[in-house]
Structures are given as C-alpha cells and as structure tokens.
Design an enzyme around this catalytic site. Structure first.
Site, PDB file in Angstrom:
ATOM      1  N   SER A 145       1.002  -1.145  -0.038  1.00  0.00           N
ATOM      2  CA  SER A 145      -0.018   0.139  -0.015  1.00  0.00           C
ATOM      3  C   SER A 145       0.992   1.324  -0.098  1.00  0.00           C
ATOM      4  O   SER A 145       2.043   1.015   0.355  1.00  0.00           O
ATOM      5  CB  SER A 145      -0.790  -0.037   1.295  1.00  0.00           C
ATOM      6  OG  SER A 145      -1.369   1.403   1.457  1.00  0.00           O
ATOM      7  N   TYR A 158      -2.145  -1.122  10.538  1.00  0.00           N
ATOM      8  CA  TYR A 158      -2.106  -1.368   8.929  1.00  0.00           C
ATOM      9  C   TYR A 158      -0.609  -0.780   8.486  1.00  0.00           C
ATOM     10  O   TYR A 158      -0.056  -1.294   7.649  1.00  0.00           O
ATOM     11  CB  TYR A 158      -3.428  -0.521   8.506  1.00  0.00           C
ATOM     12  CG  TYR A 158      -3.417  -0.708   6.943  1.00  0.00           C
ATOM     13  CD1 TYR A 158      -4.415  -1.874   6.376  1.00  0.00           C
ATOM     14  CD2 TYR A 158      -2.996   0.259   6.061  1.00  0.00           C
ATOM     15  CE1 TYR A 158      -3.995  -2.146   5.023  1.00  0.00           C
ATOM     16  CE2 TYR A 158      -3.237  -0.127   4.669  1.00  0.00           C
ATOM     17  CZ  TYR A 158      -3.656  -0.961   4.174  1.00  0.00           C
ATOM     18  OH  TYR A 158      -4.091  -1.268   2.785  1.00  0.00           O
TER      19      TYR A 158
HETATM   20  P1  NAI Z   1     -11.493  -6.179   0.022  1.00  0.00           P
HETATM   21  O1  NAI Z   1     -11.832  -6.092   1.364  1.00  0.00           O
HETATM   22  O2  NAI Z   1     -12.405  -5.755  -1.413  1.00  0.00           O
HETATM   23  O3  NAI Z   1     -10.543  -7.551  -0.390  1.00  0.00           O
HETATM   24  C1  NAI Z   1      -9.842  -7.978   0.683  1.00  0.00           C
HETATM   25  C2  NAI Z   1      -9.860  -9.590   0.640  1.00  0.00           C
HETATM   26  O4  NAI Z   1      -9.145 -10.305   1.647  1.00  0.00           O
HETATM   27  C3  NAI Z   1     -11.472 -10.059   0.953  1.00  0.00           C
HETATM   28  O5  NAI Z   1     -12.032 -10.853  -0.035  1.00  0.00           O
HETATM   29  C4  NAI Z   1     -11.500 -10.659   2.294  1.00  0.00           C
HETATM   30  O6  NAI Z   1     -12.238 -11.844   2.376  1.00  0.00           O
HETATM   31  C5  NAI Z   1      -9.943 -11.380   2.221  1.00  0.00           C
HETATM   32  N1  NAI Z   1      -9.499 -11.844   3.594  1.00  0.00           N
HETATM   33  C6  NAI Z   1      -9.554 -10.998   4.696  1.00  0.00           C
HETATM   34  N2  NAI Z   1      -8.767 -11.719   5.514  1.00  0.00           N
HETATM   35  C7  NAI Z   1      -8.566 -12.869   5.106  1.00  0.00           C
HETATM   36  C8  NAI Z   1      -7.912 -13.880   5.738  1.00  0.00           C
HETATM   37  N3  NAI Z   1      -7.324 -14.086   7.018  1.00  0.00           N
HETATM   38  N4  NAI Z   1      -7.680 -15.095   4.894  1.00  0.00           N
HETATM   39  C9  NAI Z   1      -7.865 -14.802   3.610  1.00  0.00           C
HETATM   40  N5  NAI Z   1      -8.703 -14.181   3.046  1.00  0.00           N
HETATM   41  C10 NAI Z   1      -8.760 -12.874   3.767  1.00  0.00           C
HETATM   42  O7  NAI Z   1     -10.182  -5.130  -0.185  1.00  0.00           O
HETATM   43  P2  NAI Z   1      -8.969  -4.864  -1.433  1.00  0.00           P
HETATM   44  O8  NAI Z   1      -8.908  -3.390  -1.669  1.00  0.00           O
HETATM   45  O9  NAI Z   1      -9.316  -5.602  -2.526  1.00  0.00           O
HETATM   46  O10 NAI Z   1      -7.685  -5.224  -0.627  1.00  0.00           O
HETATM   47  C11 NAI Z   1      -6.772  -6.135  -1.410  1.00  0.00           C
HETATM   48  C12 NAI Z   1      -5.508  -5.662  -0.615  1.00  0.00           C
HETATM   49  O11 NAI Z   1      -5.156  -4.564  -1.267  1.00  0.00           O
HETATM   50  C13 NAI Z   1      -5.369  -5.699   0.700  1.00  0.00           C
HETATM   51  O12 NAI Z   1      -4.085  -6.107   1.357  1.00  0.00           O
HETATM   52  C14 NAI Z   1      -5.274  -4.119   0.966  1.00  0.00           C
HETATM   53  O13 NAI Z   1      -4.591  -3.837   2.053  1.00  0.00           O
HETATM   54  C15 NAI Z   1      -4.636  -3.747  -0.269  1.00  0.00           C
HETATM   55  N6  NAI Z   1      -4.944  -2.229  -0.619  1.00  0.00           N
HETATM   56  C16 NAI Z   1      -5.860  -1.712  -1.085  1.00  0.00           C
HETATM   57  C17 NAI Z   1      -6.116  -0.466  -1.349  1.00  0.00           C
HETATM   58  C18 NAI Z   1      -7.436  -0.032  -1.739  1.00  0.00           C
HETATM   59  O14 NAI Z   1      -7.487   1.242  -1.841  1.00  0.00           O
HETATM   60  N7  NAI Z   1      -8.432  -0.751  -1.927  1.00  0.00           N
HETATM   61  C19 NAI Z   1      -5.285   0.694  -1.236  1.00  0.00           C
HETATM   62  C20 NAI Z   1      -3.774  -0.231  -0.740  1.00  0.00           C
HETATM   63  C21 NAI Z   1      -3.838  -1.306  -0.443  1.00  0.00           C
END
Ligand code: NAI
Length: 261
Positions: A145, A158
């Site tokens: 991130s 985070y």
């Molecule tokens: P999201 O909430 O849509 O997806 C995250 C996914 O991780 C979900 O499907 C959730 O069920 C899964 N998850 C959570 N805990 C878990 C576990 N213990 N085991 C397996 N799966 C698990 O959010 P997003 O945005 O798609 O996030 C994906 C990655 O991108 C994360 O690492 C987040 O920190 C990173 N990120 C996102 C940004 C954004 O603006 N959307 C910005 C910077 C980084």
C-alpha cells in the site's frame, strides 16, 4: 496482453473481492490457470470462475484463511493437484480498521498484523519452498500500500503491516534472486473496492481522499490488475525487490502541487 502468462498457474489470496477478484479475472483473460482463494465470500466465486473460463482461462476456488499455515499449504497443494504447478503467488488478502492508536487493542493489532504481514509471509515461504524444490523461476507479488511509505494516523497497525511487507519483499528478493525467483510488491493508492466502501459512500470523505490524489480520481481495480500481470510476465524478467506504486501520484507530496510550498 502477455503471452508468457498463458497456461501459468497463479494463486491469489483474498480473490473473491476487490483487487483480488480483478486480478483473478485479468489473469484469466491472459489465459492463465487461476486458483481463487476466498475467505468468506463464497457466493462470489461462481461468477468469477465463469468470467475466467469465458475469457479462455481456467479457474478453481479454495476456501482458506491466510493466517493459518495449514490453510496456505492447502491452497498451494490445491494448485499443484488441480493445475500441476505453481508459477505465480499473489499475497493479496488484507484487512484494515480505523482506531485511534491509544485505544487500539492488542487483539486488533494482532489481527491486522497476522493477516497483512504474517499471512503474506506464509504465502511467500510456501511458494518459494515449492519453486526452489521444482526449479521454477516463479514470481511472487505482495499487495502492499502507499502506507508502506506514508504514515497513517488511526491505522498504525495497517501502516506497520505494510511497512513490514516492503522489507519482507526486498529481503526475500535478495535471498532468492540467484534462483530466478522474483519477489515484488504493488503499492496501490486509493482504489474503489469494498475495503473503502464506507468511506467513499460519504461524499465529504471521498472528496477529502480525491484531494490527496494529483491525478484527481480514485483508482479502479483493473488499474492494479494491469500492474500485477506485467510484474508476473516475462516482460518484468529483470525486476525484483521493487515496489510498483500505482497511486495517481499520491506519494509525490500532493500538498506541493501547483507551486505550493
Ligand atoms: P477487499 O476487502 O475488497 O478484499 C480483501 C479480501 O481479503 C477479501 O476478499 C477478504 O475476504 C480477504 N481476507 C481478509 N482476511 C483474510 C484471511 N484471513 N484469509 C484470506 N482472505 C482474507 O479489499 P481490497 O481493496 O481488494 O484489498 C486487497 C489488498 O489490497 C489488501 O491487502 C489491501 O490492504 C490492499 N490495498 C487496497 C487499497 C485500496 O484502496 N483498495 C489500497 C492499498 C492497498
């Protein structure tokens, strides 16, 4: 399109939502074989598999929690059993929650660190172990991130987890470069995914975020998926230990835009 990805076996954690889902679909469009790890969103999986298969790729889903060693081992075993190998590991699953640091419980701290940092470490270790044993010059992509760089009050756990992802990525890149295993991370800025749904539903908060983005808009998940396919492809064959920022300029000190400062 990246022809070198055709037939490659890709495991993506947290792939039933947001960035993970978008990456799964893009790798599918590249005709890769995609293992979709989902945690809770089982209802999303069927549609993602259909999209991938329609595009000419293959897909298979497996439930699992990235904080549990045995679950991550199962994900990789599933890829090998179903598709015969593992070429690309994308440690994407992540969580966040807003809490002023003086009120942050150890439970909340541990939850975020174990998902965002330890979970990614387990994914890296298991993938690297398999790639070494099978002499695969694979690619590992960790989802970091902009907060591996930008401090973030109320999200100390985070920010600490993503700072950890950066140095973990660099260290593993150095350690396994002699074997042709590349380890990189992507650092997105603010992207339109469910993790931000609540924040972006509030027009004032959304405007506040856009003001921090020199390009003037919230990123789309496909813009991150485009980075992932490039990093995984042979087009990035000489790239390791790097962070690919995809943030509309957020890390370029937006406060100094237009001659300010
Ligand atoms: P999201 O909430 O849509 O997806 C995250 C996914 O991780 C979900 O499907 C959730 O069920 C899964 N998850 C959570 N805990 C878990 C576990 N213990 N085991 C397996 N799966 C698990 O959010 P997003 O945005 O798609 O996030 C994906 C990655 O991108 C994360 O690492 C987040 O920190 C990173 N990120 C996102 C940004 C954004 O603006 N959307 C910005 C910077 C980084």
């Amino acid at each position: 399109m990246y022809p070198s990805l055709e037939g490659k076996v890709v495991v993506i954690t947290g792939a039933a939502s947001g960035l993970g889902k978008s990456m799964a679909e893009r790798f599918g469009a590249e005709k890769a074989k995609v293992v979709i790890n989902y945690f809770t969103e089982e209802q999303e999986v069927k549609g993602i598999i259909e999209t991938i298969e329609k595009a000419g790729g293959s897909a298979s889903a497996i439930q699992g929690d990235v904080t549990k060693e045995e679950d991550v081992k199962r994900m990789i075993a599933h890829a090998i059993k179903t598709f015969g190998s593992l070429d690309v590991m994308i440690n994407n699953a992540g969580i966040e929650n807003e809490v002023p640091s003086e009120e942050l419980t150890l439970d909340d701290w541990n939850k975020v660190i174990s998902t965002n940092l330890t979970g990614q470490f387990i994914g890296c270790r298991e993938a690297i172990d398999y790639m070494l044993e099978n002499k695969i010059k694979g690619s590992i992509i960790n989802m970091s991130s902009v907060h591996q760089e930008i401090p973030w009050p109320h999200f100390v756990h985070y920010a600490a987890s993503k700072g950890g992802v950066k140095l973990m990525t660099e260290t593993l890149a150095l350690e396994f470069a002699p074997y042709g295993i590349r380890v990189n991370c992507i650092a997105p800025g603010a992207i339109d995914t469910p993790i931000n749904a609540e924040k972006f539903a509030d027009p004032e908060l959304k405007t506040g975020v856009i003001e921090l983005i020199p390009m003037g808009y919230i990123g789309k998940p496909e813009e991150i998926a485009a980075c992932a396919v490039w990093l995984a492809s042979t087009e990035a064959s000489y790239v390791t230990g790097m962070t690919l920022y995809a943030d509309g300029g957020m890390t370029q000190y937006p406060g100094f835009q237009a001659g300010k400062g």
